[in-house]
Design an enzyme around this catalytic site. Structure first.
Site, mmCIF file in Angstrom:
data_model
loop_
_atom_site.group_PDB
_atom_site.id
_atom_site.type_symbol
_atom_site.label_atom_id
_atom_site.label_comp_id
_atom_site.label_asym_id
_atom_site.label_seq_id
_atom_site.Cartn_x
_atom_site.Cartn_y
_atom_site.Cartn_z
ATOM 1 N N GLU A 237 -13.435 17.996 2.356
ATOM 2 C CA GLU A 237 -13.560 18.190 0.910
ATOM 3 C C GLU A 237 -15.022 18.359 0.491
ATOM 4 O O GLU A 237 -15.310 18.708 -0.653
ATOM 5 C CB GLU A 237 -12.904 17.025 0.154
ATOM 6 N N SER B 241 -15.231 11.758 12.509
ATOM 7 C CA SER B 241 -15.942 10.575 13.018
ATOM 8 C C SER B 241 -14.973 9.655 13.774
ATOM 9 O O SER B 241 -13.760 9.697 13.553
ATOM 10 C CB SER B 241 -16.572 9.822 11.838
ATOM 11 N N CYS C 169 -21.838 17.384 16.695
ATOM 12 C CA CYS C 169 -21.316 16.346 17.581
ATOM 13 C C CYS C 169 -21.885 16.509 18.988
ATOM 14 O O CYS C 169 -21.739 15.621 19.814
ATOM 15 C CB CYS C 169 -19.800 16.381 17.619
ATOM 16 N N GLU D 8 -24.103 6.485 15.971
ATOM 17 C CA GLU D 8 -24.385 7.911 15.783
ATOM 18 C C GLU D 8 -25.201 8.067 14.502
ATOM 19 O O GLU D 8 -24.745 7.657 13.428
ATOM 20 C CB GLU D 8 -23.056 8.667 15.653
HETATM 21 P P1 NAD Z 1 -15.095 12.277 8.702
HETATM 22 O O1 NAD Z 1 -14.410 11.484 9.743
HETATM 23 O O2 NAD Z 1 -15.712 11.569 7.555
HETATM 24 O O3 NAD Z 1 -14.068 13.338 8.058
HETATM 25 C C1 NAD Z 1 -13.286 14.193 8.847
HETATM 26 C C2 NAD Z 1 -11.990 14.510 8.107
HETATM 27 O O4 NAD Z 1 -11.258 13.303 7.904
HETATM 28 C C3 NAD Z 1 -12.213 15.140 6.735
HETATM 29 O O5 NAD Z 1 -11.277 16.175 6.542
HETATM 30 C C4 NAD Z 1 -11.970 13.976 5.774
HETATM 31 O O6 NAD Z 1 -11.440 14.385 4.527
HETATM 32 C C5 NAD Z 1 -10.955 13.127 6.529
HETATM 33 N N1 NAD Z 1 -11.090 11.698 6.208
HETATM 34 C C6 NAD Z 1 -12.237 11.028 5.918
HETATM 35 N N2 NAD Z 1 -11.971 9.723 5.686
HETATM 36 C C7 NAD Z 1 -10.639 9.564 5.820
HETATM 37 C C8 NAD Z 1 -9.769 8.442 5.707
HETATM 38 N N3 NAD Z 1 -10.232 7.225 5.407
HETATM 39 N N4 NAD Z 1 -8.452 8.625 5.928
HETATM 40 C C9 NAD Z 1 -7.977 9.843 6.234
HETATM 41 N N5 NAD Z 1 -8.760 10.958 6.360
HETATM 42 C C10 NAD Z 1 -10.079 10.820 6.154
HETATM 43 O O7 NAD Z 1 -16.177 13.187 9.467
HETATM 44 P P2 NAD Z 1 -17.299 14.121 8.836
HETATM 45 O O8 NAD Z 1 -18.372 13.262 8.251
HETATM 46 O O9 NAD Z 1 -16.690 15.170 7.999
HETATM 47 O O10 NAD Z 1 -17.847 14.845 10.161
HETATM 48 C C11 NAD Z 1 -18.856 14.315 10.972
HETATM 49 C C12 NAD Z 1 -18.298 13.542 12.139
HETATM 50 O O11 NAD Z 1 -17.442 14.382 12.903
HETATM 51 C C13 NAD Z 1 -19.366 13.072 13.114
HETATM 52 O O12 NAD Z 1 -19.041 11.780 13.552
HETATM 53 C C14 NAD Z 1 -19.275 14.077 14.260
HETATM 54 O O13 NAD Z 1 -19.737 13.599 15.511
HETATM 55 C C15 NAD Z 1 -17.816 14.335 14.283
HETATM 56 N N6 NAD Z 1 -17.509 15.598 14.941
HETATM 57 C C16 NAD Z 1 -16.946 15.546 16.178
HETATM 58 C C17 NAD Z 1 -16.677 16.716 16.844
HETATM 59 C C18 NAD Z 1 -16.067 16.686 18.213
HETATM 60 O O14 NAD Z 1 -15.639 17.727 18.666
HETATM 61 N N7 NAD Z 1 -15.993 15.547 18.890
HETATM 62 C C19 NAD Z 1 -16.980 17.953 16.259
HETATM 63 C C20 NAD Z 1 -17.538 17.965 14.975
HETATM 64 C C21 NAD Z 1 -17.795 16.776 14.315
#
Ligand code: NAD
Length: 498
Positions: free
Chosen positions: A177, A227, A282, A384
Site C-alpha cells: 500500500e 519482512s 533483500c 536487518e
Molecule cells: P512488509 O512485511 O512490511 O510488507 C509486505 C506485505 O505484507 C505488504 O503487502 C503489506 O501490506 C503486508 N503486511 C504488512 N503488515 C502486515 C500485517 N500485520 N498483516 C498482514 N499483512 C501485512 O515488508 P515491506 O516493508 O513492504 O518490504 C521490505 C521487507 O521485505 C524487507 O524485510 C525485505 O528484506 C523483504 N524482502 C524480501 C525479499 C525476499 O525475496 N526474501 C524480497 C523483497 C523484500
C-alpha cells in the site's frame, strides 16, 4: 487528490466515501502525492469471486494460448518501460537506472512464463505393468494470491502471477500500500495484452485485505514476499487454513573479504551492492566480514575514499546513485541503527545521518554510511537495517567468518571475494545460505533458476519464480491406465499391485 483503487474484472473500481484510505508519499519531497483505497473484506471477496468465475474457462484454455498473451504482455512491458520506471521512481524513490533494472528482471520472469507449454508437458511412462501406461500431469490449483513488498513494486508481482496464470490459475494480487501504482499500471498492460476478465485482480489494502486472503476457502495458495515477522505470520496462518504457502522474508547478507581478494574490485562491487536502491534490497550486502586486520584496514581506507563522490538525491536526476528510503519512519529507524552501533562501541567512519539534498530538504534521505568494528552482539548487526549502511566486522580466519554467517538467523544471500578457487568452493559448499556469490555481490538467480533464502529468510519448501514456481502453482496428478485387449478378463487379486 487522486485515489488509487482496485482492479476487478479488468476494471478500476469506484472509490466511495466509506472507503478507508491511506496516503502515498513521494519519498524525495516528503509530500503526499496521492491516496490509496484500503480494500474492505467485501472488496476482497468481490475480487476472489471474479477470479473464481474466470477459473473454469481459463483452466481449459490451451497453455499455448495463455502463453501467447504473455508474449504480448512482455512486448507491452518493454514499450512502456519508461512510464513504469517513472511511477516506481515517484512512489519508491529509486533512480531510473535502478527502476529499469528491476523491471528488466520482472520481464525475464514473463519470458520464462512464455515457456509454459514446455514446462507443463508432464512425465509419461509406457508399460509400467502389462498393458499399463502411467503419466503425471501438472494441474492448476484454482484461485491463488500474491502479497508483495514496497521495495520492488514492479518486479516482485512479476515473480508470481505470470507463472501462476500461465499454469491455468486465476489470481488476486495485494501489492504494498506504500507504492501501489506500478503494480496497477503493469496489470493494466496485461489486460491490454488480451487477458480475459477476472483472471488477474488487484486489491490494494492492508492487514484487513491480507487476512481475508489467508482465511478464504477459495484461495488455494499464497505467495508472499516481505519482512520476516509478517512472512512467518502469513505462513502459519495460511497453513492453518489449509493453503499451500511460500513466504519469503528479510535478510542480513554478509560478504567475506579474503586477504587475497582484488580489493579495488571488491570495493567497487560493495558500493553498488550495499548502497544501491538505498540498501532497500533483500539481497543488499550489508555486512563486510574482513579476514585479518590488513584486509580490514585496506577495505576501510579504500571504501571511505570511494564513497565520497556518491550522490543521494531525487529519482528525477539520473546522475544520482541512489534515492531516499521509503518513509520518514523508516528514515528514523535507519538513523537509529547507526546511533545504536555507535553507542555500542562501533566506529562510524563515513556518516550519512544528515545528508544535504538541495531542494529536497523534506525528503526521506539517508547518506551512504560505513561503520567499522561492528561485533555480533550489537543490535545493529543482528537486525536487518534496510538502509544505505555497510557494517564491517573484523575476524581472524575464514572459518570464523563462515561460522558467523551460519549462526545468523537470516540466510538469504552471501558472497566471498577471493582469488582462491579452493576457498571459494569450500565456501559455496558449506555456507548455510540460499543464494551464494563468488566475486558476485548480488547473486540474484536468473529467471530460469529460482530465488529463495534459507533459515528465517524463507518459510516454505519451494523458492520463488523459475522451475520451483511451476511446482508451486500446480499440483501433480498421476494417472495409470489399462485398456485390456478385447476378450481378456482380469482375475481377482488381493495382493498389493506390483
Ligand atoms: P512488509 O512485511 O512490511 O510488507 C509486505 C506485505 O505484507 C505488504 O503487502 C503489506 O501490506 C503486508 N503486511 C504488512 N503488515 C502486515 C500485517 N500485520 N498483516 C498482514 N499483512 C501485512 O515488508 P515491506 O516493508 O513492504 O518490504 C521490505 C521487507 O521485505 C524487507 O524485510 C525485505 O528484506 C523483504 N524482502 C524480501 C525479499 C525476499 O525475496 N526474501 C524480497 C523483497 C523484500
Amino acid at each position: 487528490m487522486k485515489t488509487v483503487s482496485h482492479l476487478i474484472n479488468n476494471r478500476a473500481t469506484p472509490v466511495t466515501e466509506n472507503d478507508r484510505i491511506a496516503p502515498v508519499f513521494n519519498p524525495a519531497t516528503g509530500q503526499v502525492s496521492k491516496n490509496v483505497a484500503l480494500a474492505s473484506k467485501d472488496t476482497v471477496q468481490e475480487a476472489i469471486a471474479a477470479a473464481e468465475a474466470a477459473y473454469p474457462a481459463w483452466r481449459n484454455t490451451p497453455p499455448q494460448k495463455r502463453a501467447a498473451i504473455m508474449f504480448r504482455f512482455k512486448e507491452l512491458l518493454q514499450q512502456n518501460a519508461d512510464r513504469i520506471a517513472e511511477v516506481v521512481g515517484e512512489e519508491h524513490g529509486k533512480i531510473s537506472h535502478d527502476a529499469m533494472g528491476e523491471l528488466q528482471r520482472g520481464i525475464e520472469c514473463v519470458e520464462y512464463a512464455c515457456y509454459a507449454p514446455e514446462l507443463l508437458k508432464g512425465e509419461h511412462s509406457r508399460n509400467v505393468g502389462p498393458g499399463i501406461d502411467s503419466w503425471s500431469e501438472f494441474q492448476a490449483l484454482g484461485v491463488v494470491a500474491g502479497i508483495t513488498p514496497f521495495n520492488f513494486p514492479a518486479m516482485v508481482p512479476l515473480w508470481m502471477y505470470p507463472m501462476a496464470i500461465v499454469c491455468g490459475n486465476t489470481f488476486v494480487l495485494k501489492p504494498s500500500e506504500r507504492n501501489p501504482s506500478s503494480a496497477m499500471l503493469v496489470a493494466e498492460l496485461l489486460y491490454e495484452a488480451g487477458l480475459p476478465e477476472g483472471v488477474l485482480n488487484v486489491v490494494n489494502g492492508d492487514k484487513e485485505a491480507v487476512d481475508l486472503l489467508l482465511t478464504n476457502e477459495s484461495i488455494k495458495a499464497v505467495s508472499f514476499v516481505g519482512s520476516t515477522p509478517i512472512a512467518e505470520y502469513i505462513y502459519t496462518t495460511a497453513n492453518a487454513n489449509g493453503k499451500r504457502c511460500q513466504a519469503l522474508g528479510g535478510a542480513k547478507n554478509h560478504s567475506i573479504i579474503m586477504p587475497d581478494a582484488d580489493m579495488d574490485n571488491a570495493v567497487n562491487q560493495l558500493l553498488g551492492a550495499a548502497f544501491g536502491s538505498s540498501g532497500e534490497r533483500c539481497m543488499a550486502l550489508s555486512v563486510a566480514v574482513a579476514v585479518g586486520d590488513k584486509a580490514a584496514d585496506t577495505l576501510i581506507e579504500k571504501m571511505s575514499v570511494a564513497m565520497q563522490p556518491l550522490k543521494v538525491g531525487a529519482y528525477t536526476n539520473s546522475d544520482n546513485d541512489f534515492g531516499p528510503v521509503i518513509t520518514r519512519e523508516h528514515q528514523q529507524k535507519v538513523v537509529g541503527f547507526i546511533d545504536s552501533a555507535e553507542n555500542d562501541g562501533a566506529k562510524v567512519v563515513v556518516d550519512g545521518r544528515n545528508p544535504q539534498v538541495e531542494g529536497y530538504e523534506d525528503g526521506f534521505f539517508v547518506g551512504a554510511t560505513l561503520i567499522d568494528n561492528v561485533t555480533t552482539d550489537m543490535e545493529s548487526y543482528q537486525q536487518e537495517i534496510f538502509g544505505p549502511v555497510l557494517q564491517v566486522v573484523r575476524v581472524n580466519t575464514m572459518e570464523e567468518a563462515m561460522q558467523m554467517i551460519n549462526d545468523h538467523e537470516y540466510g538469504n544471500g552471501t558472497c566471498i571475494f577471493t582469488r582462491d578457487g579452493e576457498a571459494a568452493r569450500y565456501f559455496s559448499d558449506a555456507i548455510q545460505v540460499g543464494m551464494v556469490g563468488i566475486n558476485v555481490p548480488l547473486p540474484v538467480p536468473v529467471a530460469y533458476h529460482s530465488f529463495g533464502g534459507w533459515k528465517r529468510s524463507l518459510f516454505g519448501d519451494l523458492h520463488a519464480y523459475g522451475p520451483d514456481s511451476v511446482r508451486f502453482f500446480t499440483k501433480r496428478k498421476t494417472i495409470t491406465q489399462r485398456w485390456p485387449s478385447s476378450g481378456v478378463r482380469e482375475g481377482v487379486d488381493f495382493a498389493f499391485p506390483s
